[in-house]
Design a protein around this motif. Structure first.
Motif, PDB file in Angstrom:
ATOM      1  N   SER A   1      40.942  31.901  34.604  1.00 45.27           N
ATOM      2  CA  SER A   1      39.991  32.123  35.707  1.00 45.27           C
ATOM      3  C   SER A   1      40.706  32.734  36.914  1.00 45.27           C
ATOM      4  CB  SER A   1      39.238  30.819  36.008  1.00 45.27           C
ATOM      5  OG  SER A   1      39.607  30.278  37.208  1.00 45.27           O
ATOM      6  N   LEU A   2      41.979  32.361  37.125  1.00 42.40           N
ATOM      7  CA  LEU A   2      42.772  32.962  38.195  1.00 42.40           C
ATOM      8  C   LEU A   2      42.975  34.456  37.928  1.00 42.40           C
ATOM      9  CD1 LEU A   2      44.615  32.767  40.715  1.00 42.40           C
ATOM     10  CD2 LEU A   2      46.439  31.945  39.226  1.00 42.40           C
ATOM     11  N   ALA A   3      43.304  34.770  36.684  1.00 42.07           N
ATOM     12  CA  ALA A   3      43.520  36.175  36.310  1.00 42.07           C
ATOM     13  C   ALA A   3      42.258  37.004  36.534  1.00 42.07           C
ATOM     14  CB  ALA A   3      43.969  36.267  34.848  1.00 42.07           C
ATOM     15  N   MET A   4      41.111  36.456  36.135  1.00 48.25           N
ATOM     16  CA  MET A   4      39.840  37.173  36.304  1.00 48.25           C
ATOM     17  C   MET A   4      39.535  37.401  37.782  1.00 48.25           C
ATOM     18  SD  MET A   4      37.688  37.041  33.298  1.00 48.25           S
ATOM     19  CE  MET A   4      36.305  35.956  33.567  1.00 48.25           C
ATOM     20  N   ASN A   5      39.747  36.360  38.568  1.00 49.83           N
ATOM     21  CA  ASN A   5      39.513  36.427  40.013  1.00 49.83           C
ATOM     22  C   ASN A   5      40.372  37.534  40.636  1.00 49.83           C
ATOM     23  OD1 ASN A   5      40.088  35.698  42.877  1.00 49.83           O
ATOM     24  ND2 ASN A   5      38.708  34.009  42.411  1.00 49.83           N
ATOM     25  N   LEU A   6      41.641  37.565  40.249  1.00 44.78           N
ATOM     26  CA  LEU A   6      42.544  38.587  40.780  1.00 44.78           C
ATOM     27  C   LEU A   6      42.142  39.973  40.293  1.00 44.78           C
ATOM     28  CD1 LEU A   6      45.983  36.740  40.462  1.00 44.78           C
ATOM     29  CD2 LEU A   6      44.726  37.229  42.559  1.00 44.78           C
ATOM     30  N   ALA A   7      41.713  40.054  39.047  1.00 46.04           N
ATOM     31  CA  ALA A   7      41.274  41.350  38.506  1.00 46.04           C
ATOM     32  C   ALA A   7      40.100  41.889  39.318  1.00 46.04           C
ATOM     33  CB  ALA A   7      40.896  41.205  37.034  1.00 46.04           C
ATOM     34  N   HIS A   8      39.139  41.033  39.609  1.00 47.32           N
ATOM     35  CA  HIS A   8      37.984  41.481  40.391  1.00 47.32           C
ATOM     36  C   HIS A   8      38.402  41.951  41.777  1.00 47.32           C
ATOM     37  CE1 HIS A   8      34.674  40.849  37.687  1.00 47.32           C
ATOM     38  NE2 HIS A   8      35.148  39.677  37.343  1.00 47.32           N
ATOM     39  N   LYS A   9      39.334  41.240  42.380  1.00 45.58           N
ATOM     40  CA  LYS A   9      39.823  41.631  43.722  1.00 45.58           C
ATOM     41  C   LYS A   9      40.485  43.007  43.649  1.00 45.58           C
ATOM     42  CE  LYS A   9      40.607  37.623  46.571  1.00 45.58           C
ATOM     43  NZ  LYS A   9      40.785  36.247  46.097  1.00 45.58           N
ATOM     44  N   ALA A  10      41.327  43.183  42.628  1.00 44.27           N
ATOM     45  CA  ALA A  10      42.060  44.444  42.513  1.00 44.27           C
ATOM     46  C   ALA A  10      41.106  45.601  42.205  1.00 44.27           C
ATOM     47  CB  ALA A  10      43.144  44.328  41.440  1.00 44.27           C
ATOM     48  N   ILE A  11      40.103  45.335  41.392  1.00 45.19           N
ATOM     49  CA  ILE A  11      39.105  46.373  41.085  1.00 45.19           C
ATOM     50  C   ILE A  11      38.342  46.749  42.345  1.00 45.19           C
ATOM     51  CG2 ILE A  11      36.968  46.888  39.832  1.00 45.19           C
ATOM     52  CD1 ILE A  11      38.111  45.052  37.563  1.00 45.19           C
ATOM     53  N   ALA A  12      37.950  45.748  43.119  1.00 43.43           N
ATOM     54  CA  ALA A  12      37.219  46.011  44.366  1.00 43.43           C
ATOM     55  C   ALA A  12      38.071  46.848  45.308  1.00 43.43           C
ATOM     56  CB  ALA A  12      36.827  44.689  45.026  1.00 43.43           C
ATOM     57  N   GLN A  13      39.367  46.535  45.358  1.00 45.07           N
ATOM     58  CA  GLN A  13      40.273  47.294  46.226  1.00 45.07           C
ATOM     59  C   GLN A  13      40.371  48.748  45.764  1.00 45.07           C
ATOM     60  OE1 GLN A  13      44.394  46.007  46.169  1.00 45.07           O
ATOM     61  NE2 GLN A  13      44.752  46.823  48.217  1.00 45.07           N
ATOM     62  N   ALA A  14      40.499  48.945  44.458  1.00 50.37           N
ATOM     63  CA  ALA A  14      40.594  50.308  43.922  1.00 50.37           C
ATOM     64  C   ALA A  14      39.293  51.072  44.158  1.00 50.37           C
ATOM     65  CB  ALA A  14      40.920  50.258  42.433  1.00 50.37           C
ATOM     66  N   ASN A  15      38.184  50.369  44.021  1.00 48.64           N
ATOM     67  CA  ASN A  15      36.884  50.986  44.226  1.00 48.64           C
ATOM     68  C   ASN A  15      36.706  51.445  45.675  1.00 48.64           C
ATOM     69  OD1 ASN A  15      34.503  51.814  43.073  1.00 48.64           O
ATOM     70  ND2 ASN A  15      33.422  49.902  43.498  1.00 48.64           N
ATOM     71  N   THR A  16      37.128  50.593  46.596  1.00 49.14           N
ATOM     72  CA  THR A  16      37.023  50.914  48.018  1.00 49.14           C
ATOM     73  C   THR A  16      37.930  52.083  48.391  1.00 49.14           C
ATOM     74  OG1 THR A  16      36.661  48.573  48.438  1.00 49.14           O
ATOM     75  CG2 THR A  16      37.174  49.923  50.356  1.00 49.14           C
ATOM     76  N   ALA A  17      39.062  52.165  47.695  1.00 49.29           N
ATOM     77  CA  ALA A  17      40.053  53.192  48.034  1.00 49.29           C
ATOM     78  C   ALA A  17      39.647  54.580  47.559  1.00 49.29           C
ATOM     79  CB  ALA A  17      41.398  52.816  47.423  1.00 49.29           C
ATOM     80  N   ARG A  18      38.594  54.640  46.752  1.00 45.09           N
ATOM     81  CA  ARG A  18      38.194  55.937  46.210  1.00 45.09           C
ATOM     82  C   ARG A  18      37.751  56.878  47.313  1.00 45.09           C
ATOM     83  NH1 ARG A  18      35.792  55.785  40.313  1.00 45.09           N
ATOM     84  NH2 ARG A  18      34.381  54.057  40.689  1.00 45.09           N
ATOM     85  N   GLU A  19      37.922  58.163  47.067  1.00 45.57           N
ATOM     86  CA  GLU A  19      37.360  59.173  47.958  1.00 45.57           C
ATOM     87  C   GLU A  19      35.863  58.952  48.038  1.00 45.57           C
ATOM     88  OE1 GLU A  19      40.796  61.078  49.003  1.00 45.57           O
ATOM     89  OE2 GLU A  19      38.775  61.550  49.662  1.00 45.57           O
ATOM     90  N   PRO A  20      35.263  59.114  49.220  1.00 39.96           N
ATOM     91  CA  PRO A  20      33.802  58.958  49.292  1.00 39.96           C
ATOM     92  C   PRO A  20      33.109  59.981  48.398  1.00 39.96           C
ATOM     93  CG  PRO A  20      34.745  59.351  51.476  1.00 39.96           C
ATOM     94  CD  PRO A  20      35.865  59.449  50.491  1.00 39.96           C
ATOM     95  N   GLN A  21      32.118  59.543  47.663  1.00 40.52           N
ATOM     96  CA  GLN A  21      31.463  60.442  46.706  1.00 40.52           C
ATOM     97  C   GLN A  21      30.587  61.441  47.435  1.00 40.52           C
ATOM     98  OE1 GLN A  21      32.407  60.447  43.631  1.00 40.52           O
ATOM     99  NE2 GLN A  21      33.755  58.771  44.207  1.00 40.52           N
TER     100      GLN A  21
END
Lengths: 291, 163
Positions: free
Chosen positions: A271-291
């Motif tokens: 559950s810790l791994a999943m939680n961290l994965a979601h955080k990292a995905i959210a960070q990568a998503n936010t870092a994307r160039e605006p569409q």
């Protein structure tokens, strides 16, 4: 003040010290000493082991005066970092961080500022601590390691190199002479999330790649498994469907063997791994160039 | 290639706190022990020898690092600064730490001085989170860091003021 080093205090065991000035000298000593020697670069991982005698090499090969090793260079696809590139010098190099942004996310989480002043990129990879940030980051980036010996050099995929925790895949006469870090492409964005309580306990790193049909989400985990490992998910269409992603992630992580011990059950680590994965995905998503 | 056998003592020549000195050490001796035992510079503390506590912090050629994780033989030809060697350029830091009651037992003090002096020398913005991140270099078991943070922020602010 006299200290009886034989009986009173734990200090490193007696060792012979070599200070080569070229890579050729390094591999020559390694060829002779083999498993009895250890490479001393930053020393931030090795010296603690020596100080407590958890490691007792008969010889230390100090590579800090090796002048002919590459510092940093790059070709079209990769940043190439030699064995004396310090973690802190990468953080100070804005143009470097632009081409390898994951390093900019991972390095500030390593140790403390003083250990980053000495610690090297290659040294951290070579140590293969299953809790460490850099092996995980290089794995998610899909990089390679150059191994040098007196028989020449060979290149190894990082996944193959990180065979076992603290026991990477190289022979006793080889050292890590460079790492190859893939340069980020414009359609990639990155995330790195970590949980630590004093020292790092678990991390997740993400490479998000946008394709015409959807996204590829490459997620690496460390600290919760036997060694850093990567899974890949795909998401179709625009944006990330977080519920679908959570479901896919759940299914994939069910097949992963999270460490189970009396203090921390595998269900918590999962559950810790999943939680961290979601955080990292959210960070990568936010870092994307605006569409 | 320089080679020092395990049981041989080696003479290391370096500059410590402004003085040219020499140490005679075995290759396995770390720099913290070399400075303490051969030169009597006991302001360099030995805490964990794992690189975690920062009590051994020194500057080597201007770069802050752990003396317990460096071999003394590696310091040949280098310029080492210990907390005892930080000159009057940090009088403002010493005054501020005293003013804010920053220390109790003082064991971490040498390390804190090195870390803070090194950071302040780069004229940073007086940013509390940045100060706290910088202080992760040093473990203090007594104070909870509050006085240190205030003192360092004060100094950073004062130094940024135009003369």
């Amino acid at each position: 003040m006299a200290i009886d080093s034989e009986t009173d205090i734990m200090k490193p065991a007696p060792l012979t010290y070599y200070q080569p000035e070229t890579l050729a000298e390094v591999v020559e000593v390694l060829a002779t000493e083999g498993d009895a020697a250890r490479i001393l670069a930053g020393g931030q991982s090795l010296m603690p082991l020596l100080n407590e005698r958890r490691c007792r090499p008969k010889a230390l090969i100090d590579i800090n005066m090796v002048t002919d090793s590459v510092s940093t260079s790059h070709d079209e696809e990769n940043l190439i970092a030699g064995p004396l590139v310090r973690q802190s010098e990468v953080l100070d190099n804005k143009s470097l961080l632009e081409v390898v942004p994951l390093l900019g996310l991972a390095i500030p989480l390593i140790g403390v500022p003083q250990t980053r002043n000495r610690g090297t990129l290659c040294g951290s990879i070579a140590y293969a601590d299953p809790m460490a940030e850099l092996p995980l980051a290089l794995l998610v980036a899909g990089g390679q390691v150059t191994l040098a010996s007196n028989e020449g050099t060979r290149q190894v995929e990082i996944d193959h190199f990180l065979d076992k925790a603290f026991a990477p895949n190289l022979t006793s006469t080889e050292l890590v002479s460079a790492i190859h870090w893939p340069i980020a492409t414009p359609n990639q964005s990155w995330g790195f999330a970590e949980y630590s309580a004093g020292s790092t306990l678990a991390s997740a790193a993400v490479r998000l790649t946008k394709y015409a049909r959807g996204d590829e989400i490459r997620i690496g985990f460390s600290g919760t498994l036997d060694r850093p490992r990567v899974i890949t998910l795909h998401s179709e269409g625009e944006g990330i469907d977080t519920r679908y992603l959570a479901h896919q992630l759940q299914m994939l992580t069910e097949s992963m063997r999270f460490i189970d011990d009396p203090e921390v059950p595998s269900t918590y680590r999962c559950s810790l791994a999943m939680n961290l994965a979601h955080k990292a995905i959210a960070q990568a998503n936010t870092a994307r160039e605006p569409q | 290639m320089k080679t020092i056998n395990a049981n041989d003592r080696h003479v290391v020549r370096l500059n410590v706190d402004g003085r040219d000195v020499s140490l005679s050490v075995e290759p396995r001796t770390n720099l913290a022990d070399g400075l303490r035992e051969e030169l009597g510079i006991t302001s360099v503390r030995v805490g964990c020898e794992q690189g975690i506590c920062g009590a051994c912090s020194v500057l080597i050629d201007g770069v802050s690092q752990r003396a317990c994780l460096t071999l003394a033989v590696q310091a040949n030809g280098q310029v080492v600064t210990t907390a005892a060697g930080l000159g009057d350029e940090i009088d403002d830091l010493r005054d501020a730490l005293q003013h804010h009651f920053a220390f109790q037992c003082g064991f971490c003090a040498s390390g804190i001085l090195i870390t803070a002096a090194s950071w302040l020398a780069n004229s940073p913005e007086p940013d509390e989170m940045e100060v706290r991140r910088m202080l992760t270099d040093n473990m203090c078991r007594c104070t909870g860091y509050a006085g240190m943070v205030k003192a360092i922020l004060d100094v950073a602010t004062q130094r940024r003021k135009p003369d």
